[in-house]
Design an enzyme around this catalytic site. Structure first.
Site, PDB file in Angstrom:
ATOM      1  N   SER A   3      10.368   9.637   5.548  1.00 42.50           N
ATOM      2  CA  SER A   3       9.091   9.921   4.903  1.00 42.50           C
ATOM      3  C   SER A   3       8.631  11.332   5.251  1.00 42.50           C
ATOM      4  O   SER A   3       8.352  11.643   6.409  1.00 42.50           O
ATOM      5  CB  SER A   3       8.043   8.904   5.350  1.00 42.50           C
ATOM      6  OG  SER A   3       6.772   9.371   4.967  1.00 42.50           O
ATOM      7  N   HIS A  51      11.626   9.824   1.045  1.00 45.27           N
ATOM      8  CA  HIS A  51      10.419   9.077   0.669  1.00 45.27           C
ATOM      9  C   HIS A  51       9.241  10.045   0.614  1.00 45.27           C
ATOM     10  O   HIS A  51       8.938  10.735   1.593  1.00 45.27           O
ATOM     11  CB  HIS A  51      10.182   7.972   1.695  1.00 45.27           C
ATOM     12  CG  HIS A  51       9.063   7.049   1.357  1.00 45.27           C
ATOM     13  ND1 HIS A  51       9.199   6.016   0.464  1.00 45.27           N
ATOM     14  CD2 HIS A  51       7.781   7.006   1.791  1.00 45.27           C
ATOM     15  CE1 HIS A  51       8.047   5.360   0.370  1.00 45.27           C
ATOM     16  NE2 HIS A  51       7.164   5.944   1.164  1.00 45.27           N
ATOM     17  N   ASP A 101       5.308  10.450  -0.079  1.00 48.45           N
ATOM     18  CA  ASP A 101       4.042   9.719  -0.133  1.00 48.45           C
ATOM     19  C   ASP A 101       2.959  10.550  -0.796  1.00 48.45           C
ATOM     20  O   ASP A 101       2.503  11.545  -0.229  1.00 48.45           O
ATOM     21  CB  ASP A 101       3.586   9.381   1.294  1.00 48.45           C
ATOM     22  CG  ASP A 101       4.436   8.306   1.927  1.00 48.45           C
ATOM     23  OD1 ASP A 101       4.570   7.228   1.328  1.00 48.45           O
ATOM     24  OD2 ASP A 101       4.967   8.549   3.031  1.00 48.45           O
ATOM     25  N   MET A 103      -0.858  10.721  -1.925  1.00 45.08           N
ATOM     26  CA  MET A 103      -2.150  10.059  -1.647  1.00 45.08           C
ATOM     27  C   MET A 103      -3.279  10.838  -2.292  1.00 45.08           C
ATOM     28  O   MET A 103      -3.278  12.073  -2.255  1.00 45.08           O
ATOM     29  CB  MET A 103      -2.401  10.031  -0.138  1.00 45.08           C
ATOM     30  CG  MET A 103      -1.297   9.357   0.651  1.00 45.08           C
ATOM     31  SD  MET A 103      -1.698   9.413   2.396  1.00 45.08           S
ATOM     32  CE  MET A 103      -0.269   8.576   3.081  1.00 45.08           C
ATOM     33  N   HIS A 128       6.286   7.486  -3.691  1.00 42.99           N
ATOM     34  CA  HIS A 128       5.396   6.355  -3.425  1.00 42.99           C
ATOM     35  C   HIS A 128       3.980   6.784  -3.767  1.00 42.99           C
ATOM     36  O   HIS A 128       3.361   7.551  -3.038  1.00 42.99           O
ATOM     37  CB  HIS A 128       5.540   5.974  -1.933  1.00 42.99           C
ATOM     38  CG  HIS A 128       4.632   4.881  -1.485  1.00 42.99           C
ATOM     39  ND1 HIS A 128       4.439   4.592  -0.144  1.00 42.99           N
ATOM     40  CD2 HIS A 128       3.880   3.990  -2.170  1.00 42.99           C
ATOM     41  CE1 HIS A 128       3.582   3.577  -0.041  1.00 42.99           C
ATOM     42  NE2 HIS A 128       3.233   3.193  -1.247  1.00 42.99           N
ATOM     43  N   MET A 167       0.294   6.372  -3.855  1.00 46.67           N
ATOM     44  CA  MET A 167      -0.877   5.667  -3.322  1.00 46.67           C
ATOM     45  C   MET A 167      -2.093   6.295  -3.989  1.00 46.67           C
ATOM     46  O   MET A 167      -2.887   7.008  -3.368  1.00 46.67           O
ATOM     47  CB  MET A 167      -0.926   5.813  -1.799  1.00 46.67           C
ATOM     48  CG  MET A 167       0.102   4.914  -1.116  1.00 46.67           C
ATOM     49  SD  MET A 167       0.382   5.391   0.595  1.00 46.67           S
ATOM     50  CE  MET A 167       1.625   6.644   0.360  1.00 46.67           C
ATOM     51  N   MET A 201       4.692  -3.062   2.235  1.00 47.68           N
ATOM     52  CA  MET A 201       4.020  -2.243   3.252  1.00 47.68           C
ATOM     53  C   MET A 201       3.908  -3.033   4.557  1.00 47.68           C
ATOM     54  O   MET A 201       3.425  -4.162   4.567  1.00 47.68           O
ATOM     55  CB  MET A 201       2.609  -1.856   2.791  1.00 47.68           C
ATOM     56  CG  MET A 201       2.536  -0.872   1.632  1.00 47.68           C
ATOM     57  SD  MET A 201       3.406   0.688   1.864  1.00 47.68           S
ATOM     58  CE  MET A 201       2.646   1.335   3.350  1.00 47.68           C
ATOM     59  N   GLY A 257       0.742   8.014   8.379  1.00 49.96           N
ATOM     60  CA  GLY A 257       1.979   7.790   9.113  1.00 49.96           C
ATOM     61  C   GLY A 257       1.652   7.457  10.562  1.00 49.96           C
ATOM     62  O   GLY A 257       0.502   7.578  10.993  1.00 49.96           O
ATOM     63  N   ASP A 299       8.074  -0.195   4.475  1.00 50.42           N
ATOM     64  CA  ASP A 299       7.436   1.091   4.766  1.00 50.42           C
ATOM     65  C   ASP A 299       6.303   0.941   5.780  1.00 50.42           C
ATOM     66  O   ASP A 299       5.317   0.245   5.531  1.00 50.42           O
ATOM     67  CB  ASP A 299       6.885   1.646   3.442  1.00 50.42           C
ATOM     68  CG  ASP A 299       6.292   3.041   3.568  1.00 50.42           C
ATOM     69  OD1 ASP A 299       6.410   3.655   4.645  1.00 50.42           O
ATOM     70  OD2 ASP A 299       5.711   3.518   2.564  1.00 50.42           O
ATOM     71  N   GLY A 343       5.870   2.092  10.234  1.00 48.45           N
ATOM     72  CA  GLY A 343       6.153   1.677  11.603  1.00 48.45           C
ATOM     73  C   GLY A 343       7.579   1.217  11.866  1.00 48.45           C
ATOM     74  O   GLY A 343       7.826   0.508  12.836  1.00 48.45           O
TER      75      GLY A 343
HETATM   76  C1  DX5 Z   1       1.935   5.161   4.862  1.00 47.46           C
HETATM   77  C2  DX5 Z   1       3.135   5.754   4.145  1.00 47.46           C
HETATM   78  C3  DX5 Z   1       4.385   5.727   4.934  1.00 47.46           C
HETATM   79  C4  DX5 Z   1       4.360   6.520   6.217  1.00 47.46           C
HETATM   80  C5  DX5 Z   1       5.416   5.993   7.131  1.00 47.46           C
HETATM   81  O1  DX5 Z   1       0.867   5.124   3.993  1.00 47.46           O
HETATM   82  O2  DX5 Z   1       3.369   5.044   2.950  1.00 47.46           O
HETATM   83  O3  DX5 Z   1       5.490   6.104   4.126  1.00 47.46           O
HETATM   84  O4  DX5 Z   1       4.552   7.872   6.023  1.00 47.46           O
HETATM   85  O5  DX5 Z   1       5.318   6.654   8.348  1.00 47.46           O
HETATM   86  P1  DX5 Z   1       5.770   5.994   9.730  1.00 47.46           P
HETATM   87  O6  DX5 Z   1       7.253   5.691   9.624  1.00 47.46           O
HETATM   88  O7  DX5 Z   1       5.447   7.036  10.731  1.00 47.46           O
HETATM   89  O8  DX5 Z   1       4.984   4.728   9.881  1.00 47.46           O
HETATM   90 ZN    ZN Z   2       5.250   5.379   1.814  1.00 45.93          ZN
END
Ligand code: DX5
Ligand code: ZN
Length: 220
Positions: free
Chosen positions: A7, A32, A34, A36, A65, A67, A136, A143, A174, A176
């Protein structure tokens, strides 16, 4: 075959191209990305210009992705700037079938995502229409959050349903995911693991990724 999707959110943007190449050379087949909007989730990340400018950096599958609210507004733009897959949130759209058709119409793979509190059964009607379900394992928005253990049951339930119905849709997980839990995550039924902090932080990218590759090889 399991896939790692680093990511970008956790990358060092000062040396972004170099870091992306390192993930590709270390065996990550997806990237990946993200997006937002500060409305669907509290934070704002990046959008089309960034994706466009890194498109030629690697041959990885660009796994976007979204969001964002009303994602149907931007399907064409994300396809044009280089997305190979577009994942939208079930919670963010009214007409799910229509957006899936729109994504496919621009020649891109479609993914559907659910937040931790959304019952997993809500994606069942679309499993024969999308290429991927993104489960999720944290509340979307940031992150570096810890993996929510409730996600295991949801992944397993989805895996069982997909297998029982002989469907080919992939499961992506996705939030943690790292070297400590990647075996449990794929053991529960994930095909694709997203990892931000676990790829870009602490040690070198290649060393971090090698832990994922080892776990994938062990599982076969
Ligand atoms: C959270 C994102 C994830 C995030 C994952 O909203 O969709 O893709 O970046 O990051 P880690 O692996 O650090 O949890
Ligand atoms: Zn994501």
């Amino acid at each position: 075959m399991y896939i790692l999707a680093p990511s970008l959110l956790a990358a060092d943007f000062n040396i972004l191209g170099q870091q992306i190449r390192e993930t590709e050379e270390s065996g990550a087949q997806y990237l990946h990305i993200d997006v937002m909007d500060g409305i669907f989730v509290p934070s704002i990340s990046f959008g089309m210009p960034l994706i466009q400018s890194i498109r030629d950096t690697s041959r990885q599958f660009f796994d976007v992705h979204l969001m964002i609210v009303n994602p149907e507004r931007y399907i064409k733009e994300f396809a044009q700037c280089g997305a190979d897959g577009i994942t939208f949130h079930l919670e963010a759209v009214g007409n799910v079938e229509k957006i899936i058709e729109e994504i496919h119409a621009v020649g891109v793979k479609a993914g559907i995502s659910v937040k931790p509190a959304t019952p997993i059964e809500k994606v069942y009607p679309y499993l024969d229409k999308v290429e991927m379900v993104l489960v999720m394992s944290v509340e979307p928005g940031f992150g570096g959050q810890p993996f929510m253990p409730e996600a295991y049951g949801r992944i397993r339930q989805l895996r069982d349903y997909i297998d029982e119905h002989h469907l080919s849709v992939k499961i992506e997980v996705d939030g943690g995911v790292g070297k400590k839990n990647v075996r449990e995550v794929i053991g529960a039924g994930a095909d694709i693991c997203v990892a931000g902090s676990a790829v870009f932080k602490k040690r070198s990218i290649s060393e971090n990724i090698s832990h994922f590759m080892d776990a994938f090889k062990e599982k076969g």
